[in-house]
Design a protein around this motif. Structure first.
Motif, PDB file in Angstrom:
ATOM      1  N   ARG A  38       4.303   5.791  11.794  1.00  0.00           N
ATOM      2  CA  ARG A  38       4.754   5.042  12.970  1.00  0.00           C
ATOM      3  C   ARG A  38       4.030   3.697  12.895  1.00  0.00           C
ATOM      4  O   ARG A  38       2.807   3.652  12.770  1.00  0.00           O
ATOM      5  N   TYR A  39       4.774   2.609  13.015  1.00  0.00           N
ATOM      6  CA  TYR A  39       4.223   1.267  12.801  1.00  0.00           C
ATOM      7  C   TYR A  39       3.979   0.518  14.110  1.00  0.00           C
ATOM      8  O   TYR A  39       4.596   0.818  15.137  1.00  0.00           O
ATOM      9  N   HIS A  40       3.108  -0.526  14.010  1.00  0.00           N
ATOM     10  CA  HIS A  40       2.979  -1.497  15.106  1.00  0.00           C
ATOM     11  C   HIS A  40       4.335  -2.169  15.304  1.00  0.00           C
ATOM     12  O   HIS A  40       5.095  -2.329  14.349  1.00  0.00           O
ATOM     13  N   GLN A  41       4.614  -2.608  16.517  1.00  0.00           N
ATOM     14  CA  GLN A  41       5.883  -3.276  16.807  1.00  0.00           C
ATOM     15  C   GLN A  41       6.081  -4.540  15.979  1.00  0.00           C
ATOM     16  O   GLN A  41       7.208  -4.904  15.668  1.00  0.00           O
ATOM     17  N   GLU A  42       4.980  -5.212  15.607  1.00  0.00           N
ATOM     18  CA  GLU A  42       5.068  -6.488  14.899  1.00  0.00           C
ATOM     19  C   GLU A  42       5.379  -6.331  13.414  1.00  0.00           C
ATOM     20  O   GLU A  42       5.660  -7.317  12.734  1.00  0.00           O
ATOM     21  N   VAL A  43       5.349  -5.134  12.890  1.00  0.00           N
ATOM     22  CA  VAL A  43       5.569  -4.922  11.457  1.00  0.00           C
ATOM     23  C   VAL A  43       7.044  -5.166  11.143  1.00  0.00           C
ATOM     24  O   VAL A  43       7.939  -4.639  11.804  1.00  0.00           O
ATOM     25  N   THR A  44       7.273  -5.987  10.120  1.00  0.00           N
ATOM     26  CA  THR A  44       8.638  -6.383   9.762  1.00  0.00           C
ATOM     27  C   THR A  44       9.317  -5.328   8.890  1.00  0.00           C
ATOM     28  O   THR A  44       8.666  -4.457   8.298  1.00  0.00           O
ATOM     29  N   PHE A  45      10.628  -5.441   8.789  1.00  0.00           N
ATOM     30  CA  PHE A  45      11.411  -4.581   7.921  1.00  0.00           C
ATOM     31  C   PHE A  45      10.896  -4.682   6.485  1.00  0.00           C
ATOM     32  O   PHE A  45      10.757  -3.674   5.785  1.00  0.00           O
ATOM     33  N   GLU A  46      10.604  -5.908   6.036  1.00  0.00           N
ATOM     34  CA  GLU A  46      10.132  -6.126   4.670  1.00  0.00           C
ATOM     35  C   GLU A  46       8.795  -5.429   4.430  1.00  0.00           C
ATOM     36  O   GLU A  46       8.568  -4.842   3.362  1.00  0.00           O
ATOM     37  N   GLN A  47       7.903  -5.498   5.402  1.00  0.00           N
ATOM     38  CA  GLN A  47       6.615  -4.809   5.265  1.00  0.00           C
ATOM     39  C   GLN A  47       6.810  -3.301   5.182  1.00  0.00           C
ATOM     40  O   GLN A  47       6.154  -2.632   4.385  1.00  0.00           O
ATOM     41  N   LYS A  48       7.717  -2.769   5.979  1.00  0.00           N
ATOM     42  CA  LYS A  48       7.989  -1.328   5.945  1.00  0.00           C
ATOM     43  C   LYS A  48       8.561  -0.919   4.599  1.00  0.00           C
ATOM     44  O   LYS A  48       8.200   0.136   4.056  1.00  0.00           O
ATOM     45  N   GLN A  49       9.421  -1.748   4.042  1.00  0.00           N
ATOM     46  CA  GLN A  49       9.981  -1.432   2.729  1.00  0.00           C
ATOM     47  C   GLN A  49       8.901  -1.495   1.644  1.00  0.00           C
ATOM     48  O   GLN A  49       8.910  -0.713   0.697  1.00  0.00           O
ATOM     49  N   GLU A  50       7.956  -2.421   1.803  1.00  0.00           N
ATOM     50  CA  GLU A  50       6.851  -2.497   0.852  1.00  0.00           C
ATOM     51  C   GLU A  50       5.976  -1.247   0.932  1.00  0.00           C
ATOM     52  O   GLU A  50       5.479  -0.753  -0.085  1.00  0.00           O
ATOM     53  N   VAL A  51       5.791  -0.710   2.140  1.00  0.00           N
ATOM     54  CA  VAL A  51       5.043   0.535   2.296  1.00  0.00           C
ATOM     55  C   VAL A  51       5.694   1.633   1.455  1.00  0.00           C
ATOM     56  O   VAL A  51       5.026   2.329   0.686  1.00  0.00           O
ATOM     57  N   LEU A  52       7.004   1.790   1.598  1.00  0.00           N
ATOM     58  CA  LEU A  52       7.704   2.835   0.841  1.00  0.00           C
ATOM     59  C   LEU A  52       7.612   2.594  -0.668  1.00  0.00           C
ATOM     60  O   LEU A  52       7.382   3.530  -1.436  1.00  0.00           O
ATOM     61  N   GLN A  53       7.770   1.336  -1.079  1.00  0.00           N
ATOM     62  CA  GLN A  53       7.700   1.017  -2.515  1.00  0.00           C
ATOM     63  C   GLN A  53       6.317   1.336  -3.063  1.00  0.00           C
ATOM     64  O   GLN A  53       6.186   1.958  -4.121  1.00  0.00           O
ATOM     65  N   ARG A  54       5.280   0.933  -2.347  1.00  0.00           N
ATOM     66  CA  ARG A  54       3.915   1.209  -2.815  1.00  0.00           C
ATOM     67  C   ARG A  54       3.627   2.710  -2.825  1.00  0.00           C
ATOM     68  O   ARG A  54       2.957   3.208  -3.722  1.00  0.00           O
ATOM     69  N   PHE A  55       4.137   3.415  -1.812  1.00  0.00           N
ATOM     70  CA  PHE A  55       3.905   4.858  -1.780  1.00  0.00           C
ATOM     71  C   PHE A  55       4.590   5.510  -2.966  1.00  0.00           C
ATOM     72  O   PHE A  55       4.001   6.331  -3.666  1.00  0.00           O
ATOM     73  N   ARG A  56       5.839   5.153  -3.218  1.00  0.00           N
ATOM     74  CA  ARG A  56       6.565   5.734  -4.353  1.00  0.00           C
ATOM     75  C   ARG A  56       5.849   5.468  -5.669  1.00  0.00           C
ATOM     76  O   ARG A  56       5.878   6.310  -6.570  1.00  0.00           O
ATOM     77  N   SER A  57       5.219   4.316  -5.789  1.00  0.00           N
ATOM     78  CA  SER A  57       4.528   3.984  -7.042  1.00  0.00           C
ATOM     79  C   SER A  57       3.328   4.887  -7.303  1.00  0.00           C
ATOM     80  O   SER A  57       2.869   5.005  -8.444  1.00  0.00           O
ATOM     81  N   LEU A  58       2.829   5.561  -6.260  1.00  0.00           N
ATOM     82  CA  LEU A  58       1.708   6.499  -6.457  1.00  0.00           C
ATOM     83  C   LEU A  58       2.095   7.660  -7.362  1.00  0.00           C
ATOM     84  O   LEU A  58       1.224   8.334  -7.914  1.00  0.00           O
ATOM     85  N   ALA A  59       3.389   7.902  -7.551  1.00  0.00           N
ATOM     86  CA  ALA A  59       3.845   8.977  -8.439  1.00  0.00           C
ATOM     87  C   ALA A  59       3.333   8.767  -9.862  1.00  0.00           C
ATOM     88  O   ALA A  59       3.239   9.719 -10.642  1.00  0.00           O
ATOM     89  N   HIS A  60       2.965   7.538 -10.205  1.00  0.00           N
ATOM     90  CA  HIS A  60       2.482   7.218 -11.546  1.00  0.00           C
ATOM     91  C   HIS A  60       0.958   7.249 -11.638  1.00  0.00           C
ATOM     92  O   HIS A  60       0.398   6.947 -12.695  1.00  0.00           O
TER      93      HIS A  60
END
Length: 145
Positions: free
Chosen positions: A34-56
């Protein structure tokens, strides 16, 4: 549960507690954000991208240890999402692999922790809501220690 895990760590030591063969069996590590209200769509997508990269992520022997990572948007129509926007399921082959991944506050010795996951937690922390920004729940296969 945290107390039980700390007792196990104290009993067997960090090398055993984080070993690949410590308590084998599938562990599904479920994380909701759950994010702060100020967090942008782009920042949220970066969270998912960085999390997915942990698979490596790899251990010191160079071998990856995460079985899989699934990540995406909350899309349930049940109305029980409690404001969480993203869900991630990280699957491990043992509790030892999960313990290595979690690191602090469970395991403090950096030799027995995933540095990439620690860096991710530092990145995502400021983006999460102050109250209940992350929910973590581990599902351990029945009969698996």
């Amino acid at each position: 549960m945290t107390e039980l895990l700390h007792e196990q760590l104290a009993s067997v030591g960090a090398p055993t507690f984080t070993a690949r063969d410590y308590r084998p069996g599938l562990v599904r590590h479920v994380v909701l954000f759950r994010y702060h209200q100020e967090v942008t769509f782009e920042q949220k997508q970066e969270v998912l991208q960085r999390f997915r990269s942990l698979a490596h992520s790899a251990r010191s022997d160079g071998n990856t240890y995460i079985v899989s990572i699934e990540a995406g948007d909350q899309a349930s129509g049940e109305g029980a999402g409690a404001g969480y926007e993203h869900g991630i399921i990280v699957t491990f082959a043992s509790q030892g692999d999960r313990n290595y991944y979690v690191g602090a506050p469970l395991v403090d010795d950096p030799r027995y922790c995933d540095e990439a996951h620690a860096a991710f937690k530092d990145f995502v922390g400021p983006l999460l809501a102050a109250q209940g920004g992350a929910l973590v729940f581990d599902v351990v296969s029945p009969g698996r220690g």
